[in-house]
Design an enzyme around this catalytic site. Sequence first.
Site, PDB file in Angstrom:
ATOM      1  N   GLU A  37      32.775  29.776  47.274  1.00 28.85           N
ATOM      2  CA  GLU A  37      33.700  29.674  46.338  1.00 28.85           C
ATOM      3  C   GLU A  37      35.170  28.949  46.697  1.00 28.85           C
ATOM      4  O   GLU A  37      35.120  28.993  47.829  1.00 28.85           O
ATOM      5  CB  GLU A  37      34.192  31.027  45.779  1.00 28.85           C
ATOM      6  CG  GLU A  37      34.962  31.076  44.661  1.00 28.85           C
ATOM      7  CD  GLU A  37      35.140  32.363  43.659  1.00 28.85           C
ATOM      8  OE1 GLU A  37      34.705  33.376  44.339  1.00 28.85           O
ATOM      9  OE2 GLU A  37      35.683  32.573  42.603  1.00 28.85           O
TER      10      GLU A  37
ATOM     11  N   ASN B 135      30.066  33.222  34.725  1.00 25.50           N
ATOM     12  CA  ASN B 135      29.938  33.877  35.838  1.00 25.50           C
ATOM     13  C   ASN B 135      30.903  35.103  35.290  1.00 25.50           C
ATOM     14  O   ASN B 135      31.936  34.935  34.756  1.00 25.50           O
ATOM     15  CB  ASN B 135      30.836  33.371  37.112  1.00 25.50           C
ATOM     16  CG  ASN B 135      31.086  34.433  38.213  1.00 25.50           C
ATOM     17  OD1 ASN B 135      30.153  34.884  38.864  1.00 25.50           O
ATOM     18  ND2 ASN B 135      32.417  34.725  38.365  1.00 25.50           N
ATOM     19  N   GLU B 136      30.303  36.280  35.444  1.00 29.72           N
ATOM     20  CA  GLU B 136      30.891  37.509  34.928  1.00 29.72           C
ATOM     21  C   GLU B 136      31.930  37.403  34.036  1.00 29.72           C
ATOM     22  O   GLU B 136      32.886  37.755  33.692  1.00 29.72           O
ATOM     23  CB  GLU B 136      31.968  37.833  36.231  1.00 29.72           C
ATOM     24  CG  GLU B 136      31.354  38.172  37.635  1.00 29.72           C
ATOM     25  CD  GLU B 136      32.115  38.798  38.845  1.00 29.72           C
ATOM     26  OE1 GLU B 136      33.315  39.294  38.667  1.00 29.72           O
ATOM     27  OE2 GLU B 136      31.690  39.496  39.709  1.00 29.72           O
TER      28      GLU B 136
ATOM     29  N   TYR C  18      28.742  44.802  44.967  1.00 31.39           N
ATOM     30  CA  TYR C  18      29.389  44.900  46.198  1.00 31.39           C
ATOM     31  C   TYR C  18      29.704  46.325  46.891  1.00 31.39           C
ATOM     32  O   TYR C  18      29.717  47.213  45.942  1.00 31.39           O
ATOM     33  CB  TYR C  18      30.775  44.181  46.221  1.00 31.39           C
ATOM     34  CG  TYR C  18      30.988  42.793  45.886  1.00 31.39           C
ATOM     35  CD1 TYR C  18      30.970  41.839  47.146  1.00 31.39           C
ATOM     36  CD2 TYR C  18      31.156  42.151  44.759  1.00 31.39           C
ATOM     37  CE1 TYR C  18      31.058  40.587  46.896  1.00 31.39           C
ATOM     38  CE2 TYR C  18      31.230  41.057  44.454  1.00 31.39           C
ATOM     39  CZ  TYR C  18      31.195  39.901  45.603  1.00 31.39           C
ATOM     40  OH  TYR C  18      31.211  38.726  45.252  1.00 31.39           O
TER      41      TYR C  18
ATOM     42  N   GLU D 116      25.730  37.601  43.819  1.00 27.88           N
ATOM     43  CA  GLU D 116      26.775  38.067  44.846  1.00 27.88           C
ATOM     44  C   GLU D 116      26.751  39.547  45.265  1.00 27.88           C
ATOM     45  O   GLU D 116      26.208  40.399  44.405  1.00 27.88           O
ATOM     46  CB  GLU D 116      28.153  38.298  43.656  1.00 27.88           C
ATOM     47  CG  GLU D 116      28.586  36.700  43.535  1.00 27.88           C
ATOM     48  CD  GLU D 116      29.986  36.458  42.775  1.00 27.88           C
ATOM     49  OE1 GLU D 116      30.840  37.523  43.144  1.00 27.88           O
ATOM     50  OE2 GLU D 116      30.202  36.046  42.039  1.00 27.88           O
TER      51      GLU D 116
ATOM     52  N   GLN E 240      30.574  35.890  51.069  1.00 29.14           N
ATOM     53  CA  GLN E 240      30.367  34.394  50.825  1.00 29.14           C
ATOM     54  C   GLN E 240      30.043  33.808  52.272  1.00 29.14           C
ATOM     55  O   GLN E 240      30.137  34.597  53.154  1.00 29.14           O
ATOM     56  CB  GLN E 240      31.602  33.777  50.063  1.00 29.14           C
ATOM     57  CG  GLN E 240      31.991  34.638  48.988  1.00 29.14           C
ATOM     58  CD  GLN E 240      32.898  33.646  48.055  1.00 29.14           C
ATOM     59  OE1 GLN E 240      33.685  32.759  48.538  1.00 29.14           O
ATOM     60  NE2 GLN E 240      33.519  34.078  46.976  1.00 29.14           N
TER      61      GLN E 240
HETATM   62  O1  AHR Z   1      33.230  37.100  45.386  1.00 29.87           O
HETATM   63  C1  AHR Z   1      34.597  37.214  45.081  1.00 29.87           C
HETATM   64  C2  AHR Z   1      34.706  37.426  43.698  1.00 29.87           C
HETATM   65  O2  AHR Z   1      33.964  38.645  43.232  1.00 29.87           O
HETATM   66  C3  AHR Z   1      33.861  36.382  42.881  1.00 29.87           C
HETATM   67  O3  AHR Z   1      34.894  35.276  42.466  1.00 29.87           O
HETATM   68  C4  AHR Z   1      33.616  37.111  41.634  1.00 29.87           C
HETATM   69  O4  AHR Z   1      32.556  36.437  40.884  1.00 29.87           O
HETATM   70  C5  AHR Z   1      33.486  38.514  41.818  1.00 29.87           C
HETATM   71  O5  AHR Z   1      34.232  39.626  41.081  1.00 29.87           O
END
Ligand code: AHR
Length: 503
Positions: free
Chosen positions: A25, A172-173, A248, A305, A354
């Site tokens: 990103e 995205n999201e 995450y 992600e 990432q």
């Molecule tokens: O990876 C960091 C961020 O996490 C990304 O931009 C977003 O899609 C997610 O919330």
Amino acid sequence: MTVLKINEHQPLSHIQPEIYGHFSEHLGRCIYEGLFVKPDSGIPNVNGMRCDVVEALKELKVPVLRWPGGCFADEYHWQDGIGPKENRKKMINTHWGGVVEDNSFGTHEFMELCRQIGCKTYINGNVGSGTVQEMSEWVEYMTFSGLSPMTEQRRENGHAEPWTVDYFGVGNESWGCGGNMLPEFYANEYRRYQTYVRNYDESKPIKKICCGANVDDYEWTKVVMDTAYRRTPEHQHGFMDGLSLHYYVIPTGNWDHKGSAVDFDVDEWYQTLKKALYMDELVTKHGAIMDTYDPEKKVGLIVDEWGGWYDVEPGTNPGFLYQQNTVRDALIAAITLNIFNKHSDRVKMACIAQMVNVLQAVILTEGDKMVKTPTYHVMHMYRHHQDGQLLSSSLTGVEGAGTGENIVPKLTESVSVNAEGIITVTVGNLSDCAEEKLTVQLEESGYQVVEARIVNGPAIQSHNTFEDPDVVSEKAFDGYTVTDCGIEMVLPAASVVEVRLKK
Ligand code: AHR
């Protein structure tokens, strides 16, 4: 006795290489500095791409790269990133650190990066603040070979031939930074936007990725599958090829104080690994909802992600999400990739967040220096699963390890076989302090070990620095003996092991 039983006569799903994909990103020092430098920076580069980083990524066999975001994608206007660099618009990257984005890395540069790495392309389009026309023209600019204003512009910018876009993300999201939409609204927007993601070359159809859920938002999956997939007669013709999922691992579960990347105790070790194991439940439950609409599993679950997310490295820009990477991250990677392998009937792509210098990165850079993280080394071992056939395997006699409420099974595993008949077994020992004896049994006898590797370090907090880059590395593993019906292994505490077998 702990036993890993493998049935080499029972191949299951194909492990699509894209499960080992990456995400990059416009965030912090991922693109700028990490991957792309000024040609006259003094850092060896080819067309701006760092030679050291590209070389390391090639060794990893990166199958696919997602770009330009993330949250950045829904603020990105692709026309700002093409044409002569001096004319490109400058903007503030409001999401990430409030720094100036000079758009010197745009579509042409991304395609050049993927060419050098040798990977597929996954572009994420802007639904949140972009128009259907803008998205449609971007696809035309990249992939059309005929005569049109877009192809003319591409030609003027030095690239007469179209590129291949393998995957295209429609937003995205969209439930969050990508527009704060409700699932019904987004599903309709998806239907509309994807209509104009045209396949100009029918021999290379673009796979369309619909924005999926945040963690355990099962309602999102249900509504989007119902509205955007079931109610579409053309759904058999590439209306939706994938549905994303973001998850995450945040050790404390608290976004304000996530926990340190390197300064953690044993309680936090288990707390984190338990959260990594939660991916299995997420993939299972989202997959079960998808099954009700798509029993033939035509739509891939795309975990684009994933990774550990900690407090930023002290003293760095909080918006840059720069963090160190320890043996704990090696175990997160092992757990997660084993889960994806085991669910490869539904999980068709995944992108670690990432690639460089951001979150659970495989590579860290500082000026002209580069270091491979423990996560890099695990992904390097696991590259052998790419394109393999998952084999039926299961553990018996596994004890728990942990503290307080955070008890986890001591071992994680997955097994695949490749076209040459080589069986790859990957096992992680989640115990912070105890080695584990493991008996690996196959149906047939006579297997030899062709390769055995291990990733571990002197402590669970061990990590690599620019001064000391090999504290946690991938080494030859000799803790095994071959038996009549398999092998006996002794897995050191907090380690990830790969053993490859052949008759
Ligand atoms: O990876 C960091 C961020 O996490 C990304 O931009 C977003 O899609 C997610 O919330």
